[in-house]
Design an enzyme around this catalytic site. Structure first.
Site, PDB file in Angstrom:
ATOM      1  N   ASP A 178      46.714  30.802  68.681  1.00 15.73           N
ATOM      2  CA  ASP A 178      48.046  30.895  68.087  1.00 15.73           C
ATOM      3  C   ASP A 178      47.899  30.851  66.575  1.00 15.73           C
ATOM      4  OD1 ASP A 178      51.158  30.476  68.743  1.00 15.73           O
ATOM      5  OD2 ASP A 178      50.624  29.295  66.983  1.00 15.73           O
ATOM      6  N   ASN A 186      56.613  35.337  58.154  1.00 19.87           N
ATOM      7  CA  ASN A 186      57.778  36.219  58.297  1.00 19.87           C
ATOM      8  C   ASN A 186      58.912  35.817  57.361  1.00 19.87           C
ATOM      9  OD1 ASN A 186      56.831  38.012  60.267  1.00 19.87           O
ATOM     10  ND2 ASN A 186      57.357  36.613  61.939  1.00 19.87           N
ATOM     11  N   HIS A 191      59.096  40.692  57.991  1.00 14.34           N
ATOM     12  CA  HIS A 191      58.466  41.012  59.268  1.00 14.34           C
ATOM     13  C   HIS A 191      57.429  42.128  59.142  1.00 14.34           C
ATOM     14  CE1 HIS A 191      60.798  38.417  61.926  1.00 14.34           C
ATOM     15  NE2 HIS A 191      61.829  38.641  61.119  1.00 14.34           N
ATOM     16  N   ASP A 195      53.852  41.780  60.751  1.00  8.48           N
ATOM     17  CA  ASP A 195      53.227  42.762  61.644  1.00  8.48           C
ATOM     18  C   ASP A 195      51.830  43.133  61.149  1.00  8.48           C
ATOM     19  OD1 ASP A 195      55.483  42.745  63.175  1.00  8.48           O
ATOM     20  OD2 ASP A 195      56.243  44.691  62.485  1.00  8.48           O
ATOM     21  N   GLU A 221      52.914  35.489  68.323  1.00  5.65           N
ATOM     22  CA  GLU A 221      51.659  35.378  67.571  1.00  5.65           C
ATOM     23  C   GLU A 221      50.555  34.718  68.389  1.00  5.65           C
ATOM     24  OE1 GLU A 221      54.276  31.821  66.347  1.00  5.65           O
ATOM     25  OE2 GLU A 221      54.534  33.921  66.948  1.00  5.65           O
TER      26      GLU A 221
END
Length: 327
Positions: A178, A186, A191, A195, A221
């Site tokens: 994680d 973010n 975002h 990404d 994630e």
């Protein structure tokens, strides 16, 4: 240039067909009997169009058609039977064998041209359909953003590896990763940058696993790694390799709008476990144990590997814990 196979034991008929097709711009392959035609059609670069005489030595035209349809496969061969037979029963027999169309002898050039054009349309439609099917399969298997296995596919990989490990009396490792404080990425950068981080993280981890390991985006994630043949120690070491691959250097990220890219330090926490020979553990149990280990890694300060055995007991701290501060 469209390739066509002509199979005819008559020299006159064969030469006439070949001359006609070459004049129309086709690339022509020639066979003198059914066996030679079948051999040519089995090659990787076999023509997709085939004009087969009905009556030939060794294998007849319908017999070649039947072999083609029995073989199946993703590549389709459009077959046109050339025949002097004109009885309804004969034509039904040829079509039932797998032929796509027929042409009576002596052939009419205009009719041949029309039937070949119809064949090319069918082949184009088949290629488009196959491409669409492949796209759907990929969409159902891979995560669009990271190009890793999606959640359903990585879970299916674990589901199939568990009984195989049991049959072969081999260990099976599982890691859940994680990305640390990903929400702040973010929130701070948007975002698009998030990404970009996910894609880079996926690439780094994929480059650090073995060819027969399975890596997938488990959700958001989170990533899941299935490690065949790995006991708990080896699984922990592999998780540590993944941790270092992510944090050893900042990620160069950008939003794709312009050429501006900047370094962004990224770390991740890892929960590891392994099912040993003789331990019949369910998929759900394995995932829960790895997830609990991940939660402990987060609680202890992130950017570290925590390993639990399948009883849920934490093993001795891995050296990654000593390196966690600052990565």
């Amino acid at each position: 240039m469209q390739r066509v196979l002509i199979a005819d034991d008559s020299i006159v008929s064969r030469h006439l067909l070949e001359a006609t097709l070459r004049k129309w711009g086709y690339q022509v392959a020639v066979a003198c009997d059914g066996a030679e035609a079948w051999a040519l059609l089995q090659k990787e670069d076999a023509p997709a169009l085939a004009i087969l005489d009905w009556v030939m030595p060794v294998l007849t035209g319908p017999e070649v058609c039947m072999k083609l349809r029995e073989r199946g496969g993703e590549k389709y061969t459009y077959t046109l039977l050339l025949t002097s037979k004109n009885q309804k029963e004969d034509l039904i027999e040829g079509m039932a064998a797998g032929a796509d169309d027929y042409l009576t002898k002596p052939f009419d050039r205009q009719e041949l041209q029309v039937r070949l054009e119809a064949g090319k349309r069918i082949l184009r439609l088949h290629e488009e359909l196959f491409a669409a099917q492949q796209k759907l399969v990929r969409q159902a298997t891979y995560d669009e953003l990271t190009d890793l296995f999606n959640r359903a596919r990585i879970i299916e990989s674990l589901r199939s590896e568990l009984p195989r490990a049991s049959r072969e009396k081999q260990p099976l490792g599982l890691v859940i990763a994680d990305l640390d404080k990903f929400k702040s990425v973010n929130d701070s950068y948007g975002h698009a940058i998030g990404d970009s981080v996910l894609r880079e993280a996926a690439q780094r981890m994929h480059a650090s696993i073995r060819a027969y390991d399975a890596l997938g985006r488990y959700g958001g994630e989170e990533f899941l790694v299935v490690l065949p043949g790995c006991d708990l120690e080896t699984t922990t070491m592999q998780a540590e390799r993944l941790r270092v691959a992510l944090c050893q250097s900042p990620m160069l990220v950008g939003d794709g709008v312009d050429s501006t890219r900047f370094p962004l330090p990224v770390t991740a926490s890892f929960g590891a476990t392994a099912c040993l020979p003789g331990e019949n553990r369910s998929l759900e149990h394995m995932v829960k144990v790895a997830d609990d280990a991940l939660y402990e890694a987060k609680r202890l300060g992130r950017n570290r590997v925590i390993a639990h055995n399948t009883a849920g007991v934490t093993v001795s701290p891995h050296p990654s814990e000593l390196l966690s501060v600052g990565g």
